[in-house]
Write a protein that holds these residues in place. Structure first.
Motif: not given
Length: 392
Positions: A349-350, A356-357, A360, A219, A391, A352-354, A387-388
């Motif tokens: 890609p989740g 970032a969220a 934030d 990643t 999502p 990175w999304e996790c 989040f996981c």
């Protein structure tokens, strides 16, 4: 330390992982220079017991206290067994220790690392979490107690070697350049990354590492965490720390100086090289590690990271520039996301999304103490797990 000095006595925390086992090889190779006096692991009872018998150490720790009885049944009589965080701290502060090498994944290495520093022990750092989560706390304590922090990661060890002897210090440096292999997906089109499986992500092209670090390399979070580490190890602002992709992993990192010159450190892809240098510094000691054979190197390639497709570096730079508790949040969320990906609960890609969220959603605390860092880590893990499970 000169060749006539006594052995350097090492406490090895995280002895059964990839760094730990490489450290055991280095110690066996340099018996006249290195003596391992205590060992610790998280849960690997059988392997830890084998190492105890091999080294003859009298002090050993198992972080998982439920494994104490199983370990006691396997080690020689008279071995002193310690458990939990208290056990790790006990080993890290042994009076006879010269240096404590911490290669424990996760937050378990934080308290023993700080305890070792407060007892005046030099620290060899292979656990990214120590400086990513609590770099401000750890480096301030090291300065207060006159303790050296010696990097074991190949990239930071390379920078340490390139900087060694430069009296101008930080003022001479223009940039630190960390090299990254790019992982197994560096040429994969972005629209195919969602189909990546854990088995694919665990096939690193050049290094043999543990599963967490291997997926972090895929990643690029591994390199992002190293950027934050470098900021604290070398006192360089995040804006002067760059990453270049170097697929062959022969150049382990570089330093660009203000006159435009660049120094690079090269060696084979074997973690025994940086471990040996960290434990024998300031000497260079002959062992049985093989140098590079330059005529057999076909080529050395370099390319820019794909920041838009692999956003880990941008997230890490944001965390490092913001500081406070945000790096700890990034680290914790990434650990949770990697576990979820390996379990099949999150696409590649989740990860990175996790992260970032979770970043934030965090209310950053500045100039945190260790308890504040640990609290932020716990909050981030809970938020990332949510989040996981749900999502966006």
């Amino acid at each position: 330390m000169t060749s006539t000095a006594r052995k350097r006595r090492v406490v090895l925390l995280g002895s059964t992982g990839s760094i730990g086992t490489s450290t055991m090889k280095v110690a066996a190779m340099l018996r006249d220079r290195i003596e391992i006096i205590a060992l610790a692991a998280c849960t690997s009872v059988e392997k830890l017991a084998e190492q105890v018998r091999e080294t003859g150490v009298k002090d050993v720790a198992i972080h998982d206290a439920t494994k104490e009885s199983a370990l006691r049944a396997l080690v020689p009589e008279g071995t002193r067994i310690h458990t939990g965080t208290e056990g790790l701290v006990h080993l890290a502060t042994l009076a006879e220790a010269d240096i404590v090498l911490v290669s424990i994944i996760g937050t378990a290495g934080l308290h023993p690392a700080l305890a070792a520093i407060e007892q005046g022990k030099d620290l060899a750092v292979a656990s990214k979490e120590i400086l990513v989560m609590a770099g401000e706390v750890i480096t301030a304590a090291a300065e207060k107690h006159g303790v050296r922090i010696l990097p074991v990661d190949s990239e930071h060890n390379a920078i340490f070697q390139c900087l060694d002897g430069h009296r101008g210090g930080e003022a001479e440096v223009s940039r630190l350049i960390l090299t990254a292999s790019g992982g197994p997906f560096r040429r994969m089109p972005a629209d195919q990354l969602a189909q990546v499986t854990p088995e694919q992500a665990l096939k690193h092209p050049t290094w043999n590492m543990g599963p967490k670090i291997t997926i972090d390399s895929a990643t690029l979070f591994n390199k992002g965490l190293e950027m934050i580490e470098a900021r604290w190890l070398f006192g360089i602002g995040m804006e002067r720390i760059d990453v270049v992709v170097h697929p062959q992993s022969i150049i382990h990192s570089m330093v660009e100086f203000r006159d435009g010159s660049v120094l690079a450190q090269l060696s084979r892809t074997d973690m025994c090289f940086p471990i040996q240098y960290a434990l024998t510094w300031p000497d260079r000691v002959k062992g049985n590690l093989q140098p590079l054979d330059f005529p057999t190197l076909a080529k050395l390639e370099f390319e820019s990271p794909r920041d838009d497709d692999f956003p880990a570096l941008n997230l890490a730079r944001r965390a490092g520039l913001t500081g406070g508790t945000l790096p700890a949040v990034l680290n914790a969320a990434n650990e949770v996301a990697v576990d979820a990906f390996r379990a099949g609960h999150l696409p590649f890609p989740g990860i990175w999304e996790c992260v970032a969220a979770t970043m934030d959603a965090h209310d950053v605390r500045t100039s945190p103490d260790l308890s504040t860092v640990v609290a932020a880590d716990a909050w981030a893990r809970e938020t990332a797990r949510d989040f996981c499970q749900h999502p966006a």
